[in-house]
Design an enzyme around this catalytic site. Structure first.
Site, PDB file in Angstrom:
ATOM      1  N   ALA A  10       4.785 -31.344 -11.406  1.00  0.00           N
ATOM      2  CA  ALA A  10       5.301 -30.040 -10.976  1.00  0.00           C
ATOM      3  C   ALA A  10       4.785 -28.923 -11.860  1.00  0.00           C
ATOM      4  CB  ALA A  10       6.828 -30.063 -10.999  1.00  0.00           C
ATOM      5  N   ARG A  16      -1.302 -19.986  -3.800  1.00  0.00           N
ATOM      6  CA  ARG A  16      -1.308 -19.535  -2.405  1.00  0.00           C
ATOM      7  C   ARG A  16       0.072 -19.163  -1.859  1.00  0.00           C
ATOM      8  NH1 ARG A  16      -4.620 -24.365  -0.115  1.00  0.00           N
ATOM      9  NH2 ARG A  16      -4.021 -25.225  -2.124  1.00  0.00           N
ATOM     10  N   LYS A  23       6.068 -22.699  -7.415  1.00  0.00           N
ATOM     11  CA  LYS A  23       6.052 -23.271  -6.062  1.00  0.00           C
ATOM     12  C   LYS A  23       7.169 -24.284  -5.815  1.00  0.00           C
ATOM     13  CE  LYS A  23       2.633 -26.086  -4.685  1.00  0.00           C
ATOM     14  NZ  LYS A  23       1.328 -26.445  -4.101  1.00  0.00           N
ATOM     15  N   GLN A  74       2.798 -29.754 -19.652  1.00  0.00           N
ATOM     16  CA  GLN A  74       1.343 -29.714 -19.527  1.00  0.00           C
ATOM     17  C   GLN A  74       0.954 -28.236 -19.674  1.00  0.00           C
ATOM     18  OE1 GLN A  74      -0.344 -30.207 -15.624  1.00  0.00           O
ATOM     19  NE2 GLN A  74      -2.208 -31.175 -16.406  1.00  0.00           N
ATOM     20  N   GLY A 137      -8.052 -36.131  -0.599  1.00  0.00           N
ATOM     21  CA  GLY A 137      -8.938 -37.155  -1.130  1.00  0.00           C
ATOM     22  C   GLY A 137      -9.059 -38.263  -0.087  1.00  0.00           C
ATOM     23  N   LYS A 349      41.040 -12.945   2.382  1.00  0.00           N
ATOM     24  CA  LYS A 349      40.615 -13.536   1.104  1.00  0.00           C
ATOM     25  C   LYS A 349      41.854 -14.075   0.420  1.00  0.00           C
ATOM     26  CE  LYS A 349      40.931 -11.878  -2.696  1.00  0.00           C
ATOM     27  NZ  LYS A 349      41.059 -11.059  -3.908  1.00  0.00           N
TER      28      LYS A 349
END
Ligand code: UD1
Ligand code: MG
Length: 456
Positions: A10, A16, A23, A74, A137, A349
């Site tokens: 992640a 994009r 994302k 990362q 791929g 309420k």
């Protein structure tokens, strides 16, 4: 081999999406995509779950705080292989399952099958055959039909580009295999990245067999790269929920115009008209009818109730046979007893409304308790707030509140009491009394209205 580690990638930016939000935190059915993945992952009861974070790392840590996961950072996105390598030291000694944070609809069953194939001599790879494989791929098989490599689109020859079997990215292997292979990855390819996919060729070279499985449906492995794909997956997911509801006996005016962002449980013969949104935990009893364009959140609506169009209901429990709306707004703490009615342009309420009581038009009832068979006239307001504190209004059984009444809390209206229209009630009213605070009506017989002076 029972130990299981799950690694969820992640760290990508999701350029994009054109968004400030990472994302994987974009929501599907009201829940971040990566949370969908985590929820599915948790059904496999892993020993550890690792989330590799990079872009928007802090936002992810906050958003996922409730999950028991280990984060691996990362710092630079150097490819999927590099991403998994960040979690390598945290892995146990059993199986490892790799998932993507932007593939939200994956099903538990597909993963169970994938994991079942893994041992020292085998690894598992989830593939999908697509009419349009572009971007994915490609799975290269040898003459014996065994998967021996994954070639990324950008590195593929024209023959390889014609292959329709694609890598979903989801794979499983032993921790030992992964620890052998990852350090050997190289970034000498078209994208200059460390491809996780290169482990397939390494497996083949070692004589470790790659067992491929397919998901039950292709939508399960669809990833999200832009908002159009996001919207498509959302609708696919919603249509599935709609199908399930119809199977259970719910009538939907249009299954394509229903949104469930949470859990909706329905009894038999519930009818839901177009454009309704359900959030959080909602229960609808048998025979409940919901009109068009209602929003219902964390509420329980009892059997045979009718909710008319454009009502917004949150944190409410309705006992049954209730009539609500059109245009009603029921806020948290609203409790309707059987046959209570809340009509148009009424806001409630923290209000308990007794059996058979009616608040039919244009009122605000907050911090109040109404007994049975109370009638609240149009334009009644409980003045519950003095600028500093909230106060309660008590209206006993069979009281009748005339239209345009202001009830200045704290105040109690006795049983069977009557309030004349237009009153401001700031003191308690005794049982069966009539209270009116408006001035008396003055009447002048044959009253001549002033007339305009005429200029000479
Ligand atoms: C990847 C696969 C491809 C597969 C496709 C399926 C590789 C090399 N390619 O390609 O074979 O068909 O997914 O959708 O694995 N990520 C990181 N750190 C990185 C790079 C990626 O965490 O350094 C994460 C992304 O956030 C994303 C996932 O890994 O969740 C996949 O990355 P992405 O860049 O979308 O890979 P693809 O090029 O689509
Ligand atoms: Mg991708």
């Amino acid at each position: 081999m029972h130990e299981l580690d799950i690694v969820i990638l992640a760290a990508g930016k999701g350029t994009r999406m054109r968004s400030q939000t990472p994302k994987v935190l974009h929501t599907l059915a009201g829940k971040p995509m990566v949370q969908h993945v985590l929820d599915t992952a948790s059904t496999l009861h892993p020993d550890r779950t690792h989330v590799v974070i990079g872009h928007g790392a802090e936002q992810l840590r906050v958003a996922l705080a409730e999950n028991s996961v280990q984060f691996a950072v990362q710092a630079e996105q150097k490819g999927t292989g590099h991403a998994v390598a960040q979690a390598l030291e945290q892995l146990g000694t059993g199986k490892v399952l790799i998932l993507y944070g932007d593939v939200p609809l994956l099903k538990r069953e597909s993963l169970v099958e994938l994991l079942a194939h893994v041992d020292e001599q085998h690894m598992g790879l989830l593939t999908v055959t697509l009419d349009d494989p572009s971007g994915y791929g490609r799975i290269v098989r040898n003459d014996a039909g065994n998967a021996v490599a994954i070639i990324e689109q950008k590195d593929a020859t024209s023959t390889q580009l014609a292959i329709k079997e694609c890598n979903t990215g989801i794979m499983a292997m032993t921790s030992a295999q992964l620890k052998r292979w990852l350090p050997q990855l190289s970034s000498e390819n078209a994208q200059g990245e460390y491809y996780l996919t290169d482990v397939i060729a390494m497996a083949a070279e070692e004589g470790i067999k790659v067992r491929t499985t397919q998901p039950f449906s292709a939508v399960e492995v669809e990833g999200v790269n832009n908002r159009a794909q996001m919207a498509r997956l959302e609708r696919a997911y919603q249509l599935k929920l709609a199908d399930k509801l119809m199977d259970q006996g719910v009538a939907l005016a249009d299954p394509a115009r229903l949104d469930i962002r949470g859990r909706l449980v329905c009894g038999h013969d519930v009818f839901i008209d177009v454009g309704c949104v359900f959030e959080g935990d909602v229960e609808l009893g048998e025979g409940v009818r919901i009109g068009p364009y209602c929003v219902i959140k964390n509420s329980k609506i009892g059997a045979e109730s009718v909710i008319d169009t454009h009502s917004v209901i949150d944190g409410t429990v309705a006992a049954g046979f209730n009539q609500i709306g059109p245009f009603a707004r029921l806020r948290p703490g609203t409790r309707l007893a059987v046959k209570a009615k809340v009509g148009n342009f009424v806001e409630t309420k923290n209000a308990e409304v007794g059996e058979g009581s009616k608040i039919n038009h244009l009122s605000y009832v907050g911090d109040a308790h109404l007994g049975r068979d109370v009638n609240v006239g149009a334009g009644t307001i409980t003045c519950n707030y003095d600028g500093a504190n909230k106060h309660r209004t008590e209206i006993c059984d069979q009281a009748f509140i005339g239209s345009n009444t202001a009830l200045v809390a704290p105040v109690t209206i006795g049983k069977g009491a009557t309030i004349g229209a237009g009153s401001t009630i700031a003191k308690d009213v005794a049982d069966y009394a009539l209270a009116v605070t408006r001035s008396r009506q003055l009447e002048k017989i044959d009253w001549q209205r002033p007339s305009k002076r005429t200029e000479q």
